[in-house]
Design an enzyme around this catalytic site. Structure first.
Site, PDB file in Angstrom:
ATOM      1  N   ARG A  10     -23.584  64.191  56.816  1.00  0.00           N
ATOM      2  CA  ARG A  10     -24.113  64.585  58.111  1.00  0.00           C
ATOM      3  C   ARG A  10     -24.806  63.392  58.766  1.00  0.00           C
ATOM      4  NH1 ARG A  10     -29.275  68.451  59.362  1.00  0.00           N
ATOM      5  NH2 ARG A  10     -28.702  69.098  61.470  1.00  0.00           N
ATOM      6  N   HIS A  11     -24.859  63.402  60.081  1.00  0.00           N
ATOM      7  CA  HIS A  11     -25.593  62.380  60.831  1.00  0.00           C
ATOM      8  C   HIS A  11     -27.085  62.391  60.473  1.00  0.00           C
ATOM      9  CE1 HIS A  11     -27.502  65.447  63.337  1.00  0.00           C
ATOM     10  NE2 HIS A  11     -26.326  66.072  63.308  1.00  0.00           N
ATOM     11  N   GLY A  12     -27.779  61.329  60.827  1.00  0.00           N
ATOM     12  CA  GLY A  12     -29.217  61.260  60.607  1.00  0.00           C
ATOM     13  C   GLY A  12     -29.998  62.156  61.553  1.00  0.00           C
ATOM     14  N   LEU A  13     -31.276  62.224  61.319  1.00  0.00           N
ATOM     15  CA  LEU A  13     -32.167  63.119  62.058  1.00  0.00           C
ATOM     16  C   LEU A  13     -32.276  62.718  63.533  1.00  0.00           C
ATOM     17  CD1 LEU A  13     -33.947  65.467  60.884  1.00  0.00           C
ATOM     18  CD2 LEU A  13     -35.877  63.882  61.026  1.00  0.00           C
ATOM     19  N   THR A  14     -32.341  63.722  64.400  1.00  0.00           N
ATOM     20  CA  THR A  14     -32.535  63.505  65.842  1.00  0.00           C
ATOM     21  C   THR A  14     -33.845  64.166  66.278  1.00  0.00           C
ATOM     22  OG1 THR A  14     -31.541  65.561  66.659  1.00  0.00           O
ATOM     23  CG2 THR A  14     -30.023  63.759  66.099  1.00  0.00           C
ATOM     24  N   TRP A  16     -34.162  66.518  68.351  1.00  0.00           N
ATOM     25  CA  TRP A  16     -33.958  67.968  68.412  1.00  0.00           C
ATOM     26  C   TRP A  16     -33.972  68.592  67.024  1.00  0.00           C
ATOM     27  CZ3 TRP A  16     -30.268  70.237  72.650  1.00  0.00           C
ATOM     28  CH2 TRP A  16     -30.788  69.907  73.908  1.00  0.00           C
ATOM     29  N   ASN A  17     -33.496  67.863  66.003  1.00  0.00           N
ATOM     30  CA  ASN A  17     -33.630  68.362  64.628  1.00  0.00           C
ATOM     31  C   ASN A  17     -35.093  68.567  64.291  1.00  0.00           C
ATOM     32  OD1 ASN A  17     -30.973  66.192  63.574  1.00  0.00           O
ATOM     33  ND2 ASN A  17     -30.841  68.405  63.858  1.00  0.00           N
ATOM     34  N   ARG A  60     -24.976  60.986  67.926  1.00  0.00           N
ATOM     35  CA  ARG A  60     -25.743  60.956  66.682  1.00  0.00           C
ATOM     36  C   ARG A  60     -24.876  60.621  65.470  1.00  0.00           C
ATOM     37  NH1 ARG A  60     -25.467  66.193  68.839  1.00  0.00           N
ATOM     38  NH2 ARG A  60     -24.829  67.918  67.454  1.00  0.00           N
ATOM     39  N   GLU A  85     -19.924  69.055  66.126  1.00  0.00           N
ATOM     40  CA  GLU A  85     -20.652  70.250  65.709  1.00  0.00           C
ATOM     41  C   GLU A  85     -20.096  71.479  66.428  1.00  0.00           C
ATOM     42  OE1 GLU A  85     -22.005  72.253  63.762  1.00  0.00           O
ATOM     43  OE2 GLU A  85     -23.898  71.178  63.417  1.00  0.00           O
TER      44      GLU A  85
END
Length: 205
Positions: A10-14, A16-17, A60, A85
């Site tokens: 999975r992509h790294g934290l954003t 919005w996460n 992302r 997503e």
């Protein structure tokens, strides 16, 4: 028989996460923490033998893949919009707590739908599964015998893991949300003549 191996992350934290806000296909970039995560993952993944990188075309995921690739020696890299997503329709941008307050009945109804789960105005979970599997199969056909790192999204990873585990055991996989556990994982998947199977799931990054 020649097979292609995939490693799905999975992509790294954003931002919005961090806010527990639904992103879906909204094009959000990584947070500073997400950039640091991708840098660390690149160092860890460099110990493994990868041929190329395939990623979602959302910012992302592309940012994560690019940062990782700096540690992997600038491998060939391409994008596929089928690795995006799940489209969450009108719920994109909502915080989960807001949905719990205003859309609770609809949320419960959709959760009970299983593969038919379709956010209001969005796409079904089954569609996410089909497009993700097709992206992997097409990539395997183009690059037989290679080992490919795939940077995608939680919805895609959960759909693939659930599907492959159900084929093998009759039960869905236990794929935990890293936003809740703080733990990110890689899924190792094999493709032989278009048939996908799991090698091992949920290996810590």
């Amino acid at each position: 028989m020649t097979h292609t191996e995939f490693g799905l992350i999975r992509h790294g934290l954003t931002p919005w996460n961090i806010e527990k806000r639904i992103q879906g296909q909204t094009n959000i970039s990584l947070s500073d923490t997400g950039i640091a995560q991708a840098t660390d993952w690149g160092s860890a993944l460099a110990a493994q033998d990868w041929s190329r990188i395939l990623c979602s075309d959302l910012n992302r995921a592309m940012q994560t893949a690019t940062i990782i690739n700096e540690r992997l020696g600038s491998l060939p890299m391409s994008t596929d919009n089928r690795l995006r997503e799940q489209h969450w329709g009108k719920w994109e941008g909502y915080k989960l707590v807001q949905l719990g307050e205003t859309e609770q009945e609809e949320m419960e109804r959709q959760k009970a739908a299983g593969w038919g789960f379709t956010p209001a105005g969005g796409e079904s979970r089954l569609n996410v599964l089909h497009r993700t599997l097709n992206a992997l199969r097409d990539c395997a056909e183009r690059h037989p015998g290679e080992r490919i790192l795939v940077v995608t999204h939680l919805g895609c990873m959960k759909a693939v893991a659930d599907h492959l585990t159900e084929l093998r055991t009759g039960q869905p996989a236990q794929v935990k949300d890293p936003e809740l556990t703080g733990s990110y994982h890689i899924h190792h998947i094999r493709c032989v003549q278009g048939d996908l199977s799991d090698i091992v799931l949920n290996v810590p990054l």
